[in-house]
Design an enzyme around this catalytic site. Structure first.
Site, PDB file in Angstrom:
ATOM      1  N   GLY A  38       0.811  -1.207   0.000  1.00 13.92           N
ATOM      2  CA  GLY A  38       0.000   0.000   0.000  1.00 13.92           C
ATOM      3  C   GLY A  38       0.845   1.257   0.000  1.00 13.92           C
ATOM      4  O   GLY A  38       2.072   1.236  -0.118  1.00 13.92           O
ATOM      5  N   ASN A  64      -6.274  -3.111  -6.146  1.00 12.68           N
ATOM      6  CA  ASN A  64      -6.892  -1.874  -5.678  1.00 12.68           C
ATOM      7  C   ASN A  64      -5.818  -1.014  -5.028  1.00 12.68           C
ATOM      8  O   ASN A  64      -4.666  -1.418  -4.875  1.00 12.68           O
ATOM      9  CB  ASN A  64      -8.054  -2.147  -4.710  1.00 12.68           C
ATOM     10  N   SER A  65      -6.186   0.199  -4.650  1.00 10.25           N
ATOM     11  CA  SER A  65      -5.200   1.147  -4.136  1.00 10.25           C
ATOM     12  C   SER A  65      -4.601   0.692  -2.816  1.00 10.25           C
ATOM     13  O   SER A  65      -3.426   0.946  -2.544  1.00 10.25           O
ATOM     14  CB  SER A  65      -5.846   2.527  -3.978  1.00 10.25           C
ATOM     15  N   ASP A  66      -5.378   0.017  -1.972  1.00 11.55           N
ATOM     16  CA  ASP A  66      -4.858  -0.422  -0.678  1.00 11.55           C
ATOM     17  C   ASP A  66      -3.789  -1.488  -0.819  1.00 11.55           C
ATOM     18  O   ASP A  66      -2.921  -1.620   0.044  1.00 11.55           O
ATOM     19  CB  ASP A  66      -5.993  -0.965   0.195  1.00 11.55           C
ATOM     20  N   ALA A  67      -3.843  -2.248  -1.905  1.00 12.72           N
ATOM     21  CA  ALA A  67      -2.940  -3.387  -2.048  1.00 12.72           C
ATOM     22  C   ALA A  67      -1.703  -3.092  -2.881  1.00 12.72           C
ATOM     23  O   ALA A  67      -0.667  -3.721  -2.671  1.00 12.72           O
ATOM     24  CB  ALA A  67      -3.692  -4.573  -2.657  1.00 12.72           C
TER      25      ALA A  67
END
Length: 313
Positions: A38, A64-67
């Site tokens: 992240g 996704n953005s968190d990963a």
């Protein structure tokens, strides 16, 4: 096997999102695996005990953005530090295209070799007595959960039994450890299995961010020593633990510990919830730990979970 949390405020997660990354440092080796990458992972990595050269593999759970928002910054930091060790990156299908486009438009070049692999269900890699297993946990084919499995350990050699039979020490001991059978000149049979204890299973760590199929989760986390959930919305129902679902997962998958990182992190509260199931009493127990003083957890050789408050790099 050490599980190191990389997040905000002395490695503590933020209440509104999952932590940036989770590093797993393996025993008796200078290797570490990074699960998800992240935002600002490179900064948290500098504050941890890990060196850049220790990171040999990066595993992305979903697109996704968190990963994966911090993957370019981390790779660029490795180049600035003159890294020469090759790096392996495992991610869902389409991650390779994302990485190439990002590096092209950001005009970033890397000074080391990067190998990118598309993740499919099953064993994705094996190294140093460990293997990593991927399993889809939702109806979407680009969201995976992962398990690091240590190979089983051979049973100890019963040397006292060899002494009792007056077997001379030497190469024959090594052959007996390999469970070789011998027929002596007097017709007496020596079976190596009689001189070795039963093998013990290796440790297992499972990492997920979300799931919708309980059956897939149970199969992936089967007999895991630690199941880490990096998502505050899982196993919760109206800000309370879904004890029925949690206890069902414990009973069916036979896991030792379940850590839900972001369940109880509301605003300035930086505590993590650890759940463990007592098979004898058949009840679910919980414990809260303050992450401002705990940097990592360790799965010991006896499959017990321990906390680490300081490191030796």
């Amino acid at each position: 096997m050490e599980i190191i949390l990389l997040g905000e405020k002395f490695f503590t997660p933020h209440y509104s999102r999952q932590i940036s990354s989770v590093a797993v440092r393996l025993d008796n080796s200078n290797e570490a695996c990074l699960f998800d990458c992240g935002e600002s992972t490179q900064h948290y990595l500098i504050r941890s005990c890990l060196k850049n050269r220790h990171i040999k593999r990066i595993i992305i759970s979903e697109l996704n953005s968190d990963a994966c928002l911090g993957i370019i910054g981390l790779l660029a930091t490795f180049s600035l530090n003159e890294r020469l060790v090759p790096l392996e990156i495992y991610g869902p299908e389409g991650f390779c295209k994302y990485l190439r486009l990002f590096s092209r438009y950001s005009q970033t070049n890397f000074s080391y070799q990067i190998k990118i692999f598309s993740v499919k269900m099953g064993v994705i890699c094996q190294f140093s007595g460990y293997k990593i297993i991927a399993f889809p946990l939702t109806q979407y084919p680009f969201i995976f959960g992962y398990s690091i499995v240590e190979q089983e350990k051979a049973g100890k050699f019963r040397i006292y039994q060899a002494h009792r039979l007056k077997i001379p020490s030497g190469p024959i001991y090594g052959l007996l450890k390999q469970k070789t059978r011998f027929i002596l000149s007097n017709g007496f049979i020596l079976d190596g299995e009689d001189f070795c204890e039963l093998p013990t299973r290796g440790r297992k760590f499972t990492y997920i961010t979300r799931f919708s199929y309980e059956k897939n989760l149970v199969e992936l986390a089967w007999k895991s020593d630690m199941l880490l959930i990096n998502n505050r919305k899982i196993l919760s129902n109206r800000n309370n633990i879904d004890y029925y679902l949690t206890q069902k997962i414990f009973k069916e998958s036979h896991i030792q510990y379940l850590i839900n990182l972001n369940f109880c992190l509301y605003k300035w509260n930086s505590k993590v919830l650890i759940l463990f199931y007592r098979s004898q009493q058949k009840n679910l127990c919980k414990k809260y730990l303050d992450l401002t003083h705990i940097f990592a957890f360790k799965i010991k050789t006896n499959y017990r979970l321990d906390k680490i408050t300081n490191f030796n790099s």
